[in-house]
Design an enzyme around this catalytic site. Structure first.
Site, PDB file in Angstrom:
ATOM      1  N   GLU A 323       0.839  -1.198   0.000  1.00 49.19           N
ATOM      2  CA  GLU A 323       0.000   0.000   0.000  1.00 49.19           C
ATOM      3  C   GLU A 323       0.869   1.241   0.000  1.00 49.19           C
ATOM      4  O   GLU A 323       1.730   1.405   0.874  1.00 49.19           O
ATOM      5  CB  GLU A 323      -0.896   0.031   1.241  1.00 49.19           C
ATOM      6  N   CYS A 324       0.674   2.130  -0.951  1.00 48.13           N
ATOM      7  CA  CYS A 324       1.323   3.431  -1.023  1.00 48.13           C
ATOM      8  C   CYS A 324       2.844   3.277  -0.919  1.00 48.13           C
ATOM      9  O   CYS A 324       3.494   2.892  -1.882  1.00 48.13           O
ATOM     10  CB  CYS A 324       0.763   4.367   0.040  1.00 48.13           C
ATOM     11  N   GLY A 325       3.451   3.534   0.232  1.00 51.75           N
ATOM     12  CA  GLY A 325       4.892   3.353   0.350  1.00 51.75           C
ATOM     13  C   GLY A 325       5.319   1.945   0.029  1.00 51.75           C
ATOM     14  O   GLY A 325       6.355   1.709  -0.602  1.00 51.75           O
ATOM     15  N   PHE A 327       3.816  -0.017  -2.059  1.00 52.76           N
ATOM     16  CA  PHE A 327       3.697  -0.083  -3.515  1.00 52.76           C
ATOM     17  C   PHE A 327       4.942   0.498  -4.174  1.00 52.76           C
ATOM     18  O   PHE A 327       5.473  -0.060  -5.149  1.00 52.76           O
ATOM     19  CB  PHE A 327       2.439   0.677  -3.931  1.00 52.76           C
ATOM     20  N   THR A 424      -0.794  -0.681  -4.776  1.00 49.13           N
ATOM     21  CA  THR A 424      -1.539   0.512  -5.169  1.00 49.13           C
ATOM     22  C   THR A 424      -1.231   1.650  -4.208  1.00 49.13           C
ATOM     23  O   THR A 424      -0.876   1.416  -3.049  1.00 49.13           O
ATOM     24  CB  THR A 424      -3.054   0.226  -5.167  1.00 49.13           C
TER      25      THR A 424
END
Length: 438
Positions: A323-325, A327, A424
Protein backbone atom coordinates in the site's frame (compact mmCIF):
# COMPACT_ATOMS: atom_id res chain seq x y z
CA UNK A 1 -14.74 14.85 20.81
CA UNK A 2 -12.02 17.48 20.46
CA UNK A 3 -12.92 19.48 17.33
CA UNK A 4 -12.24 22.86 15.77
CA UNK A 5 -13.44 25.13 12.97
CA UNK A 6 -10.49 24.20 10.74
CA UNK A 7 -7.23 22.32 10.47
CA UNK A 8 -4.28 23.97 12.19
CA UNK A 9 -6.27 25.11 15.23
CA UNK A 10 -4.26 22.99 17.65
CA UNK A 11 -6.57 19.98 18.07
CA UNK A 12 -3.74 17.45 18.19
CA UNK A 13 -1.78 19.34 20.84
CA UNK A 14 -4.89 19.80 22.99
CA UNK A 15 -5.91 16.17 22.53
CA UNK A 16 -2.47 14.92 23.52
CA UNK A 17 -2.41 17.26 26.53
CA UNK A 18 -5.77 15.97 27.76
CA UNK A 19 -4.78 12.33 27.16
CA UNK A 20 -1.50 12.80 29.03
CA UNK A 21 -3.12 14.64 31.92
CA UNK A 22 -5.93 12.12 32.36
CA UNK A 23 -3.52 9.21 32.29
CA UNK A 24 -1.36 10.93 34.89
CA UNK A 25 -4.49 11.18 37.05
CA UNK A 26 -4.93 7.41 36.77
CA UNK A 27 -7.81 7.51 34.30
CA UNK A 28 -7.82 4.66 31.77
CA UNK A 29 -8.16 6.81 28.66
CA UNK A 30 -8.09 5.89 24.98
CA UNK A 31 -7.72 8.12 21.95
CA UNK A 32 -9.60 7.83 18.66
CA UNK A 33 -9.45 9.77 15.39
CA UNK A 34 -12.08 10.58 12.83
CA UNK A 35 -11.21 10.06 9.18
CA UNK A 36 -8.18 8.47 7.57
CA UNK A 37 -5.04 9.14 9.62
CA UNK A 38 -2.15 6.95 10.71
CA UNK A 39 0.08 9.47 12.46
CA UNK A 40 -2.08 11.08 15.16
CA UNK A 41 -3.40 7.72 16.44
CA UNK A 42 0.19 6.56 16.94
CA UNK A 43 0.74 9.54 19.25
CA UNK A 44 -2.50 8.74 21.09
CA UNK A 45 -1.28 5.19 21.66
CA UNK A 46 2.16 6.32 22.81
CA UNK A 47 0.63 8.61 25.44
CA UNK A 48 -2.12 6.29 26.69
CA UNK A 49 -0.71 2.81 26.25
CA UNK A 50 -3.92 1.80 24.42
CA UNK A 51 -4.42 1.46 20.67
CA UNK A 52 -6.18 4.38 18.98
CA UNK A 53 -8.88 3.58 16.43
CA UNK A 54 -10.11 5.42 13.34
CA UNK A 55 -13.79 6.24 12.83
CA UNK A 56 -14.86 7.09 9.28
CA UNK A 57 -18.50 7.60 8.33
CA UNK A 58 -17.88 7.45 4.56
CA UNK A 59 -15.43 4.56 4.25
CA UNK A 60 -16.80 2.31 7.00
CA UNK A 61 -20.17 0.59 6.56
CA UNK A 62 -22.43 1.08 9.59
CA UNK A 63 -21.86 -2.38 11.15
CA UNK A 64 -18.10 -1.89 11.01
CA UNK A 65 -18.27 1.67 12.32
CA UNK A 66 -20.43 0.62 15.26
CA UNK A 67 -18.13 -2.31 15.97
CA UNK A 68 -15.02 -0.13 15.93
CA UNK A 69 -16.68 2.40 18.24
CA UNK A 70 -17.64 -0.37 20.65
CA UNK A 71 -14.07 -1.64 20.52
CA UNK A 72 -12.80 1.86 21.35
CA UNK A 73 -14.86 1.86 24.56
CA UNK A 74 -13.61 -1.55 25.62
CA UNK A 75 -11.11 -1.60 28.46
CA UNK A 76 -11.08 2.10 29.30
CA UNK A 77 -12.95 4.74 31.30
CA UNK A 78 -12.94 7.60 28.78
CA UNK A 79 -12.50 7.88 25.02
CA UNK A 80 -11.18 11.17 23.63
CA UNK A 81 -11.90 11.39 19.90
CA UNK A 82 -9.80 13.84 17.93
CA UNK A 83 -11.63 15.28 14.93
CA UNK A 84 -9.98 15.71 11.56
CA UNK A 85 -10.19 18.99 9.61
CA UNK A 86 -13.06 21.23 10.72
CA UNK A 87 -15.99 19.79 12.67
CA UNK A 88 -18.40 19.90 9.72
CA UNK A 89 -15.90 19.34 6.91
CA UNK A 90 -16.29 16.33 4.61
CA UNK A 91 -17.88 15.40 1.32
CA UNK A 92 -21.02 17.26 0.27
CA UNK A 93 -23.11 14.10 0.57
CA UNK A 94 -24.62 11.75 1.67
CA UNK A 95 -25.86 13.24 4.92
CA UNK A 96 -24.59 11.36 7.93
CA UNK A 97 -21.92 9.60 5.88
CA UNK A 98 -19.84 12.47 4.50
CA UNK A 99 -16.67 11.55 6.34
CA UNK A 100 -17.17 14.62 8.56
CA UNK A 101 -16.35 14.56 12.28
CA UNK A 102 -19.87 15.87 12.90
CA UNK A 103 -21.25 12.58 11.51
CA UNK A 104 -19.49 10.68 14.30
CA UNK A 105 -20.46 13.18 16.99
CA UNK A 106 -24.12 13.01 15.95
CA UNK A 107 -24.28 9.21 15.49
CA UNK A 108 -22.86 8.48 18.96
CA UNK A 109 -24.06 11.60 20.81
CA UNK A 110 -20.50 12.62 21.62
CA UNK A 111 -20.21 15.95 23.44
CA UNK A 112 -17.91 18.25 21.47
CA UNK A 113 -15.22 20.45 22.99
CA UNK A 114 -14.58 23.16 20.41
CA UNK A 115 -10.96 24.33 20.19
CA UNK A 116 -10.75 27.95 19.06
CA UNK A 117 -7.48 29.47 17.96
CA UNK A 118 -8.05 33.06 19.14
CA UNK A 119 -4.75 34.51 17.98
CA UNK A 120 -5.66 37.77 16.29
CA UNK A 121 -9.14 38.09 17.83
CA UNK A 122 -10.92 38.54 21.12
CA UNK A 123 -14.70 38.85 21.58
CA UNK A 124 -15.28 37.83 17.95
CA UNK A 125 -14.49 34.26 18.99
CA UNK A 126 -18.00 34.16 20.46
CA UNK A 127 -19.56 34.44 17.00
CA UNK A 128 -17.61 31.40 15.81
CA UNK A 129 -18.50 29.41 18.91
CA UNK A 130 -22.19 30.29 18.64
CA UNK A 131 -22.34 29.42 14.95
CA UNK A 132 -20.79 26.00 15.54
CA UNK A 133 -23.08 25.34 18.48
CA UNK A 134 -26.24 26.11 16.49
CA UNK A 135 -25.46 24.80 13.01
CA UNK A 136 -26.62 21.23 13.59
CA UNK A 137 -29.01 20.41 16.46
CA UNK A 138 -27.76 16.79 16.45
CA UNK A 139 -24.22 17.95 17.35
CA UNK A 140 -23.87 19.24 20.90
CA UNK A 141 -21.04 21.64 21.64
CA UNK A 142 -20.53 21.10 25.36
CA UNK A 143 -17.82 23.69 25.83
CA UNK A 144 -15.00 25.72 24.35
CA UNK A 145 -11.25 25.55 24.84
CA UNK A 146 -9.31 28.66 23.87
CA UNK A 147 -5.96 28.07 22.21
CA UNK A 148 -2.93 30.25 21.47
CA UNK A 149 -3.95 32.76 24.09
CA UNK A 150 -1.60 35.71 24.34
CA UNK A 151 -2.29 36.93 27.89
CA UNK A 152 -4.77 36.67 30.79
CA UNK A 153 -6.56 39.78 29.50
CA UNK A 154 -6.81 38.22 26.04
CA UNK A 155 -8.35 35.08 27.55
CA UNK A 156 -10.78 37.13 29.67
CA UNK A 157 -12.08 39.06 26.65
CA UNK A 158 -12.91 35.93 24.70
CA UNK A 159 -14.21 34.04 27.74
CA UNK A 160 -16.65 36.77 28.75
CA UNK A 161 -18.07 37.00 25.23
CA UNK A 162 -18.41 33.22 24.83
CA UNK A 163 -20.03 32.81 28.25
CA UNK A 164 -22.50 35.53 27.25
CA UNK A 165 -23.82 33.37 24.40
CA UNK A 166 -24.38 30.48 26.77
CA UNK A 167 -21.26 28.34 26.24
CA UNK A 168 -18.78 27.47 29.00
CA UNK A 169 -15.07 28.02 28.47
CA UNK A 170 -13.20 25.05 29.90
CA UNK A 171 -9.69 26.36 29.58
CA UNK A 172 -7.31 28.73 27.87
CA UNK A 173 -4.15 27.18 26.48
CA UNK A 174 -1.29 29.64 26.26
CA UNK A 175 1.09 29.96 23.36
CA UNK A 176 4.17 27.77 23.76
CA UNK A 177 6.46 27.20 20.79
CA UNK A 178 8.14 24.43 22.77
CA UNK A 179 5.01 22.31 22.44
CA UNK A 180 5.07 22.44 18.64
CA UNK A 181 5.44 18.93 17.23
CA UNK A 182 7.85 18.57 14.28
CA UNK A 183 6.20 18.02 10.91
CA UNK A 184 7.01 16.61 7.49
CA UNK A 185 5.16 16.17 4.20
CA UNK A 186 2.43 13.74 5.39
CA UNK A 187 1.90 15.35 8.80
CA UNK A 188 3.70 15.06 12.12
CA UNK A 189 6.99 13.21 12.42
CA UNK A 190 5.97 9.72 13.56
CA UNK A 191 5.71 9.01 17.27
CA UNK A 192 8.23 6.15 16.92
CA UNK A 193 10.78 8.65 15.56
CA UNK A 194 10.10 11.39 18.11
CA UNK A 195 12.94 11.92 20.57
CA UNK A 196 11.85 12.90 24.07
CA UNK A 197 8.21 11.87 23.77
CA UNK A 198 8.01 11.06 27.49
CA UNK A 199 9.31 14.53 28.35
CA UNK A 200 6.82 16.11 25.96
CA UNK A 201 3.96 14.15 27.55
CA UNK A 202 5.03 15.40 30.96
CA UNK A 203 5.04 19.01 29.75
CA UNK A 204 1.67 18.63 28.02
CA UNK A 205 0.10 17.09 31.11
CA UNK A 206 1.47 19.87 33.31
CA UNK A 207 0.12 22.58 31.02
CA UNK A 208 -3.26 20.86 30.83
CA UNK A 209 -3.46 20.75 34.62
CA UNK A 210 -2.56 24.44 34.76
CA UNK A 211 -4.60 25.84 31.87
CA UNK A 212 -7.61 23.53 31.51
CA UNK A 213 -10.49 22.69 33.86
CA UNK A 214 -9.98 18.95 33.66
CA UNK A 215 -12.72 18.26 36.22
CA UNK A 216 -15.22 20.14 34.07
CA UNK A 217 -13.96 18.36 30.97
CA UNK A 218 -14.50 14.98 32.63
CA UNK A 219 -17.98 16.11 33.71
CA UNK A 220 -18.80 16.75 30.04
CA UNK A 221 -18.09 13.12 29.20
CA UNK A 222 -21.22 11.07 28.75
CA UNK A 223 -21.96 7.47 27.83
CA UNK A 224 -21.82 7.10 24.05
CA UNK A 225 -25.01 6.16 22.23
CA UNK A 226 -23.74 2.79 21.01
CA UNK A 227 -26.09 0.64 18.92
CA UNK A 228 -26.29 -3.00 19.89
CA UNK A 229 -23.64 -4.90 17.96
CA UNK A 230 -23.22 -8.58 17.28
CA UNK A 231 -19.91 -10.21 16.54
CA UNK A 232 -17.04 -7.92 15.66
CA UNK A 233 -17.12 -6.92 12.00
CA UNK A 234 -14.01 -7.56 9.92
CA UNK A 235 -13.05 -4.59 7.73
CA UNK A 236 -11.11 -6.74 5.28
CA UNK A 237 -10.75 -10.53 5.28
CA UNK A 238 -7.19 -11.46 6.28
CA UNK A 239 -4.98 -12.26 3.27
CA UNK A 240 -3.69 -15.38 5.03
CA UNK A 241 -3.56 -17.33 8.26
CA UNK A 242 -0.02 -16.13 9.03
CA UNK A 243 0.65 -12.66 7.64
CA UNK A 244 4.17 -11.23 7.41
CA UNK A 245 3.82 -7.48 7.98
CA UNK A 246 6.67 -5.02 7.31
CA UNK A 247 6.99 -2.83 10.40
CA UNK A 248 9.66 -0.18 10.90
CA UNK A 249 10.18 3.55 10.28
CA UNK A 250 9.66 3.06 6.54
CA UNK A 251 6.54 0.85 6.87
CA UNK A 252 4.23 1.84 9.70
CA UNK A 253 0.83 2.80 8.26
CA UNK A 254 -1.48 -0.05 9.26
CA UNK A 255 -4.88 0.71 10.73
CA UNK A 256 -5.58 -0.67 14.21
CA UNK A 257 -9.13 -1.72 13.26
CA UNK A 258 -7.68 -3.74 10.36
CA UNK A 259 -5.26 -5.54 12.67
CA UNK A 260 -8.03 -6.20 15.19
CA UNK A 261 -10.29 -7.63 12.49
CA UNK A 262 -7.59 -9.93 11.17
CA UNK A 263 -6.80 -11.22 14.63
CA UNK A 264 -10.48 -11.69 15.43
CA UNK A 265 -10.70 -13.81 12.28
CA UNK A 266 -7.92 -16.03 13.64
CA UNK A 267 -4.96 -14.64 11.69
CA UNK A 268 -1.50 -14.18 13.18
CA UNK A 269 0.65 -11.15 12.26
CA UNK A 270 4.43 -11.59 12.19
CA UNK A 271 6.37 -8.31 11.89
CA UNK A 272 9.67 -7.96 10.04
CA UNK A 273 11.90 -4.99 9.26
CA UNK A 274 13.08 -4.32 5.70
CA UNK A 275 15.30 -1.53 7.08
CA UNK A 276 17.06 -4.18 9.17
CA UNK A 277 17.41 -6.26 5.97
CA UNK A 278 14.85 -8.82 7.11
CA UNK A 279 12.52 -10.71 4.79
CA UNK A 280 9.10 -12.21 5.47
CA UNK A 281 9.11 -15.34 7.61
CA UNK A 282 9.13 -18.39 5.29
CA UNK A 283 6.29 -20.08 7.18
CA UNK A 284 3.87 -17.19 6.45
CA UNK A 285 1.29 -17.50 3.70
CA UNK A 286 0.89 -13.79 2.80
CA UNK A 287 2.99 -10.64 3.00
CA UNK A 288 1.75 -7.08 3.53
CA UNK A 289 3.92 -3.99 2.96
CA UNK A 290 2.11 -1.03 4.57
CA UNK A 291 2.60 2.60 3.68
CA UNK A 292 5.05 4.83 5.45
CA UNK A 293 8.14 6.79 4.46
CA UNK A 294 10.31 4.65 2.16
CA UNK A 295 11.33 7.83 0.31
CA UNK A 296 13.26 8.89 3.43
CA UNK A 297 15.07 5.53 3.59
CA UNK A 298 15.45 4.68 -0.10
CA UNK A 299 19.23 4.32 0.06
CA UNK A 300 19.06 1.92 3.00
CA UNK A 301 16.32 -0.12 1.34
CA UNK A 302 18.37 -0.31 -1.86
CA UNK A 303 21.18 -1.90 0.16
CA UNK A 304 18.88 -4.46 1.80
CA UNK A 305 19.82 -7.38 -0.47
CA UNK A 306 18.53 -10.09 1.86
CA UNK A 307 15.13 -8.37 2.10
CA UNK A 308 14.83 -8.16 -1.69
CA UNK A 309 15.95 -11.76 -2.24
CA UNK A 310 13.69 -13.28 0.41
CA UNK A 311 10.70 -11.20 -0.66
CA UNK A 312 11.18 -12.26 -4.29
CA UNK A 313 11.39 -15.92 -3.23
CA UNK A 314 8.26 -15.52 -1.12
CA UNK A 315 6.34 -13.92 -4.02
CA UNK A 316 6.87 -16.95 -6.26
CA UNK A 317 4.33 -18.97 -4.30
CA UNK A 318 2.43 -16.62 -1.97
CA UNK A 319 0.63 -13.26 -2.31
CA UNK A 320 2.42 -9.99 -1.58
CA UNK A 321 0.62 -6.64 -1.42
CA UNK A 322 1.97 -3.12 -0.97
CA UNK A 323 0.00 0.00 0.00
CA UNK A 324 1.32 3.43 -1.02
CA UNK A 325 4.89 3.35 0.35
CA UNK A 326 4.83 -0.43 0.10
CA UNK A 327 3.70 -0.08 -3.52
CA UNK A 328 6.65 2.22 -4.21
CA UNK A 329 9.09 -0.37 -2.83
CA UNK A 330 7.58 -3.11 -4.98
CA UNK A 331 8.57 -1.17 -8.11
CA UNK A 332 11.82 -1.07 -10.07
CA UNK A 333 13.11 2.18 -8.59
CA UNK A 334 12.39 5.09 -6.26
CA UNK A 335 13.85 8.57 -6.80
CA UNK A 336 14.35 10.49 -3.56
CA UNK A 337 13.93 14.20 -2.82
CA UNK A 338 17.51 14.94 -3.88
CA UNK A 339 16.91 13.36 -7.30
CA UNK A 340 18.95 10.22 -6.63
CA UNK A 341 17.38 7.04 -8.02
CA UNK A 342 17.55 3.89 -5.90
CA UNK A 343 16.89 0.29 -6.89
CA UNK A 344 13.80 -1.26 -5.29
CA UNK A 345 12.54 -4.86 -5.32
CA UNK A 346 11.44 -4.97 -8.98
CA UNK A 347 8.50 -7.27 -8.27
CA UNK A 348 6.40 -4.78 -10.23
CA UNK A 349 7.66 -2.81 -13.20
CA UNK A 350 6.83 0.79 -12.30
CA UNK A 351 9.06 3.62 -11.07
CA UNK A 352 8.13 6.34 -8.57
CA UNK A 353 9.67 9.67 -7.66
CA UNK A 354 9.62 11.93 -4.65
CA UNK A 355 11.69 14.51 -6.53
CA UNK A 356 8.74 15.06 -8.85
CA UNK A 357 6.01 15.75 -6.33
CA UNK A 358 2.26 16.31 -6.60
CA UNK A 359 -0.22 15.94 -3.77
CA UNK A 360 -2.89 13.28 -4.25
CA UNK A 361 -5.52 13.42 -1.54
CA UNK A 362 -9.06 12.16 -1.17
CA UNK A 363 -11.48 9.33 -0.64
CA UNK A 364 -11.37 6.49 -3.15
CA UNK A 365 -13.61 3.54 -4.03
CA UNK A 366 -11.92 0.65 -5.81
CA UNK A 367 -13.24 -2.43 -7.60
CA UNK A 368 -10.61 -5.14 -7.98
CA UNK A 369 -10.02 -6.45 -11.50
CA UNK A 370 -7.99 -9.44 -10.30
CA UNK A 371 -7.73 -11.80 -7.36
CA UNK A 372 -4.99 -10.59 -5.00
CA UNK A 373 -4.11 -10.37 -1.31
CA UNK A 374 -6.74 -7.65 -0.81
CA UNK A 375 -9.63 -9.73 -2.13
CA UNK A 376 -11.19 -11.55 -5.04
CA UNK A 377 -11.86 -9.96 -8.42
CA UNK A 378 -15.01 -7.83 -8.20
CA UNK A 379 -14.50 -6.92 -4.54
CA UNK A 380 -15.43 -3.29 -3.82
CA UNK A 381 -13.22 -1.43 -1.38
CA UNK A 382 -13.34 1.97 0.28
CA UNK A 383 -10.35 3.97 1.43
CA UNK A 384 -8.23 6.96 0.57
CA UNK A 385 -5.09 8.31 -1.06
CA UNK A 386 -2.62 10.73 0.48
CA UNK A 387 0.80 10.90 -1.13
CA UNK A 388 3.17 13.29 -2.87
CA UNK A 389 5.16 10.71 -4.82
CA UNK A 390 4.40 10.38 -8.52
CA UNK A 391 4.44 7.49 -10.96
CA UNK A 392 7.20 8.37 -13.43
CA UNK A 393 7.08 5.08 -15.34
CA UNK A 394 3.90 2.95 -15.21
CA UNK A 395 5.66 -0.17 -16.46
CA UNK A 396 3.75 -2.90 -18.29
CA UNK A 397 1.94 -4.73 -15.48
CA UNK A 398 -1.85 -5.09 -15.41
CA UNK A 399 -3.92 -2.41 -13.63
CA UNK A 400 -5.21 -3.74 -10.32
CA UNK A 401 -8.50 -1.89 -9.84
CA UNK A 402 -11.07 0.45 -11.32
CA UNK A 403 -11.16 3.62 -9.25
CA UNK A 404 -13.68 6.30 -8.30
CA UNK A 405 -13.48 9.35 -6.06
CA UNK A 406 -15.70 9.88 -3.04
CA UNK A 407 -18.58 11.10 -5.22
CA UNK A 408 -18.45 8.11 -7.56
CA UNK A 409 -16.71 9.97 -10.39
CA UNK A 410 -14.49 7.59 -12.37
CA UNK A 411 -10.74 8.01 -12.08
CA UNK A 412 -7.96 6.28 -14.03
CA UNK A 413 -7.34 2.62 -13.09
CA UNK A 414 -5.24 2.28 -9.96
CA UNK A 415 -2.46 0.00 -8.82
CA UNK A 416 -0.65 -2.81 -10.59
CA UNK A 417 -0.57 -6.58 -10.49
CA UNK A 418 1.90 -9.22 -11.70
CA UNK A 419 1.33 -12.83 -10.71
CA UNK A 420 0.86 -12.97 -6.95
CA UNK A 421 2.22 -9.45 -6.39
CA UNK A 422 -0.09 -6.44 -6.19
CA UNK A 423 0.18 -2.86 -5.05
CA UNK A 424 -1.54 0.51 -5.17
CA UNK A 425 -1.28 4.05 -3.79
CA UNK A 426 -4.77 3.42 -2.37
CA UNK A 427 -5.06 2.69 1.38
CA UNK A 428 -8.00 0.40 2.10
CA UNK A 429 -10.20 1.12 5.13
CA UNK A 430 -12.90 -1.49 4.51
CA UNK A 431 -14.78 -3.52 1.96
CA UNK A 432 -18.14 -2.16 0.87
CA UNK A 433 -19.86 -5.12 2.51
CA UNK A 434 -18.16 -6.20 5.73
CA UNK A 435 -18.75 -9.60 7.29
CA UNK A 436 -18.77 -10.60 10.94
CA UNK A 437 -15.51 -12.13 12.04
CA UNK A 438 -15.87 -15.85 12.88
Amino acid sequence: MIAAPRSGSGKTTLTLAILAALRRRGVAVRGAKTGPDYIDPAFHEALTGLSSLNLDSWAMPAPLLDGVMAQAYSGCDVVVTEASMGLFDGLMEPQGARGAPADIAARYALPVLLVLDISGQGQSAAATALGFARLNPDVRVAGVILNRVGSPRHAAMATQAINAVGLPVLGAFGRDAGLQLPERHLGLVQAREHDGLDALATRLAAQAERDLDLDAILTCATAANLPATGRQACALPPPGQRIAVANDAAFSFLYAHMVAGWRAAGAELLPFSPLADEGPAPDCDACWLPGGYPELHAGQLAQAARFRTELAHFAHTRPVHGECGGFMVLGESLTDKAGETHRMTGLLGHATSFATRRMNLGYRAATLRHDCAVGAAGTRLRGHEFHYATLTDPGTDEPLADMQDGYGTPRPPGGLRRGLVSGTFFHVLATDQVAAAP
